[in-house]
Design a protein around this motif. Structure first.
Motif, mmCIF file in Angstrom:
data_model
loop_
_atom_site.group_PDB
_atom_site.id
_atom_site.type_symbol
_atom_site.label_atom_id
_atom_site.label_comp_id
_atom_site.label_asym_id
_atom_site.label_seq_id
_atom_site.Cartn_x
_atom_site.Cartn_y
_atom_site.Cartn_z
ATOM 1 N N ALA A 28 -6.777 81.913 -94.114
ATOM 2 C CA ALA A 28 -5.902 82.613 -95.058
ATOM 3 C C ALA A 28 -4.859 81.639 -95.577
ATOM 4 O O ALA A 28 -4.644 80.561 -95.011
ATOM 5 N N ALA A 29 -4.160 82.011 -96.664
ATOM 6 C CA ALA A 29 -3.266 81.084 -97.362
ATOM 7 C C ALA A 29 -2.188 80.507 -96.460
ATOM 8 O O ALA A 29 -1.953 79.299 -96.452
ATOM 9 N N TYR A 30 -1.513 81.351 -95.683
ATOM 10 C CA TYR A 30 -0.409 80.860 -94.862
ATOM 11 C C TYR A 30 -0.901 79.902 -93.781
ATOM 12 O O TYR A 30 -0.267 78.887 -93.500
ATOM 13 N N LEU A 31 -2.048 80.209 -93.183
ATOM 14 C CA LEU A 31 -2.587 79.339 -92.148
ATOM 15 C C LEU A 31 -3.003 77.991 -92.732
ATOM 16 O O LEU A 31 -2.775 76.940 -92.132
ATOM 17 N N ALA A 32 -3.599 78.020 -93.930
ATOM 18 C CA ALA A 32 -3.990 76.769 -94.593
ATOM 19 C C ALA A 32 -2.760 75.943 -94.935
ATOM 20 O O ALA A 32 -2.732 74.721 -94.740
ATOM 21 N N GLU A 33 -1.721 76.596 -95.430
ATOM 22 C CA GLU A 33 -0.479 75.923 -95.796
ATOM 23 C C GLU A 33 0.171 75.275 -94.577
ATOM 24 O O GLU A 33 0.609 74.123 -94.615
ATOM 25 N N SER A 34 0.232 76.010 -93.463
ATOM 26 C CA SER A 34 0.846 75.489 -92.249
ATOM 27 C C SER A 34 0.048 74.333 -91.672
ATOM 28 O O SER A 34 0.614 73.352 -91.179
ATOM 29 N N GLU A 35 -1.266 74.453 -91.740
ATOM 30 C CA GLU A 35 -2.124 73.383 -91.242
ATOM 31 C C GLU A 35 -1.874 72.090 -92.019
ATOM 32 O O GLU A 35 -1.792 71.002 -91.450
ATOM 33 N N GLN A 36 -1.727 72.209 -93.337
ATOM 34 C CA GLN A 36 -1.455 71.031 -94.161
ATOM 35 C C GLN A 36 -0.111 70.406 -93.801
ATOM 36 O O GLN A 36 0.068 69.190 -93.922
ATOM 37 N N GLY A 67 1.134 70.398 -90.810
ATOM 38 C CA GLY A 67 1.127 69.986 -89.412
ATOM 39 C C GLY A 67 1.927 70.904 -88.519
ATOM 40 O O GLY A 67 2.450 70.485 -87.480
ATOM 41 N N ALA A 68 2.039 72.178 -88.894
ATOM 42 C CA ALA A 68 2.845 73.141 -88.148
ATOM 43 C C ALA A 68 1.955 74.152 -87.431
ATOM 44 O O ALA A 68 0.804 74.365 -87.807
ATOM 45 N N THR A 69 2.521 74.769 -86.399
ATOM 46 C CA THR A 69 1.828 75.829 -85.672
ATOM 47 C C THR A 69 2.228 77.168 -86.277
ATOM 48 O O THR A 69 3.421 77.509 -86.308
ATOM 49 N N ALA A 70 1.256 77.919 -86.752
ATOM 50 C CA ALA A 70 1.529 79.180 -87.444
ATOM 51 C C ALA A 70 1.165 80.376 -86.578
ATOM 52 O O ALA A 70 0.243 80.320 -85.773
ATOM 53 N N LYS A 71 1.913 81.444 -86.761
ATOM 54 C CA LYS A 71 1.621 82.714 -86.098
ATOM 55 C C LYS A 71 1.981 83.831 -87.060
ATOM 56 O O LYS A 71 2.971 83.740 -87.796
ATOM 57 N N LEU A 103 5.144 89.558 -90.401
ATOM 58 C CA LEU A 103 6.222 88.607 -90.157
ATOM 59 C C LEU A 103 5.566 87.289 -89.768
ATOM 60 O O LEU A 103 4.748 87.242 -88.847
ATOM 61 N N TYR A 104 5.906 86.228 -90.492
ATOM 62 C CA TYR A 104 5.272 84.925 -90.291
ATOM 63 C C TYR A 104 6.204 83.989 -89.514
ATOM 64 O O TYR A 104 7.408 83.939 -89.787
ATOM 65 N N PHE A 105 5.599 83.243 -88.590
ATOM 66 C CA PHE A 105 6.351 82.289 -87.782
ATOM 67 C C PHE A 105 5.803 80.883 -88.009
ATOM 68 O O PHE A 105 4.606 80.699 -88.220
ATOM 69 N N ARG A 106 6.696 79.920 -87.944
ATOM 70 C CA ARG A 106 6.309 78.507 -87.969
ATOM 71 C C ARG A 106 6.946 77.836 -86.762
ATOM 72 O O ARG A 106 8.158 77.853 -86.595
ATOM 73 N N ASN A 107 6.105 77.283 -85.901
ATOM 74 C CA ASN A 107 6.592 76.661 -84.659
ATOM 75 C C ASN A 107 7.527 77.594 -83.898
ATOM 76 O O ASN A 107 8.550 77.182 -83.353
#
Length: 245
Positions: free
Chosen positions: A86-94, A96-100, A133-137
């Motif tokens: 999904a968009a947020y997971l792809a964005e976070s992967e680019q 280098g972050a851990t997404a939840k 609700l989206y989390f980064r690291n």
């Protein structure tokens, strides 16, 4: 402004490191030989930089929250969905972050006026809402509520599940024959309301980005309106704009 600039430069230069407490008001008064009112005004400017957060009764601390680069012209690529991202997971992967992603609500609601207008349905008519609700690291950075027309979603059971499957809701809509032509986003910067700031772990009145997105199919139908609130200090928005017709 000179005091604020010096504190900001200390943070950017690493003199004050992530997690460090900014010197107290009394310490800054003594250091600079100015009044407490001047220091309070300076700290307003420092907080506006997005580099610190204030804990009531404890002081201001340097944030350990480097910005996410949100590649708005890339994050909705079909190749991401085909790859199950999904968009947020792809964005976070680019980045280098851990997404939840935490799903807060999935179910029928009455369409708010602005959402109904964008979806082309009657105000108050039943739509499916998906609030996340989206989390980064481990840090909350974004809330989003998707609104989808009932006649579109009623025959797609995966959209009623917390996890709609690989590629997210857009992949499920495509599976059902809704081919996307474009995504249109409208952005506005503003201060967070108290409840919004609390949900994102921000200080009262912290800057946020209010983004509303329409997902439009090749037939011209809007099949989703996504109402998103982003912690402004967490995102750098980057757009690719074609220079040809």
């Amino acid at each position: 402004m000179q005091i604020a600039d010096e504190i900001v430069q200390h943070i950017r230069a690493g003199v004050l490191k992530p997690g460090d407490m900014v010197p107290s008001e009394s310490e800054l008064v003594e250091r600079y030989g100015v009044s407490g009112g001047t220091i309070r005004k300076a700290m307003v400017e420092v907080r506006a930089s997005g580099l610190v957060h204030t804990r009531h009764g404890k002081g201001s601390f340097v944030k350990d929250r480097p910005p996410v680069r949100s590649r708005s012209s890339d994050r909705f690529r079909a190749s991401h969905r085909r790859g199950g991202r999904a968009a947020y997971l792809a964005e976070s992967e680019q980045a280098g972050a851990t997404a939840k992603v935490s799903v807060l609500f999935v179910g029928p609601v009455a369409a708010p006026d602005e959402v109904a207008e964008r979806l082309g349905v009657e105000s108050g008519s039943q739509v499916l809402a998906r609030r996340r609700l989206y989390f980064r690291n481990g840090v909350p950075v974004e809330t989003a509520t998707s609104y989808l027309p009932w006649d579109v979603v009623r025959d797609i059971p995966e959209l009623f599940a917390e996890n709609p499957g690989p590629g997210g809701i857009y992949a499920r809509l495509e599976d059902a024959g809704h081919a996307f032509a474009e995504f249109v986003e409208t952005l506005q910067a503003r201060s967070a309301a108290r409840a919004e700031a609390s949900e994102l772990g921000l200080g009262s009145g912290a800057p946020v980005i209010h983004l509303v997105r329409e997902a439009i199919t090749s037939t011209g139908r809007v099949v989703e309106v996504c109402d998103t609130l982003m912690a402004a200090d967490q995102f750098v928005l980057s757009y690719r704009i074609p220079a040809v017709d």
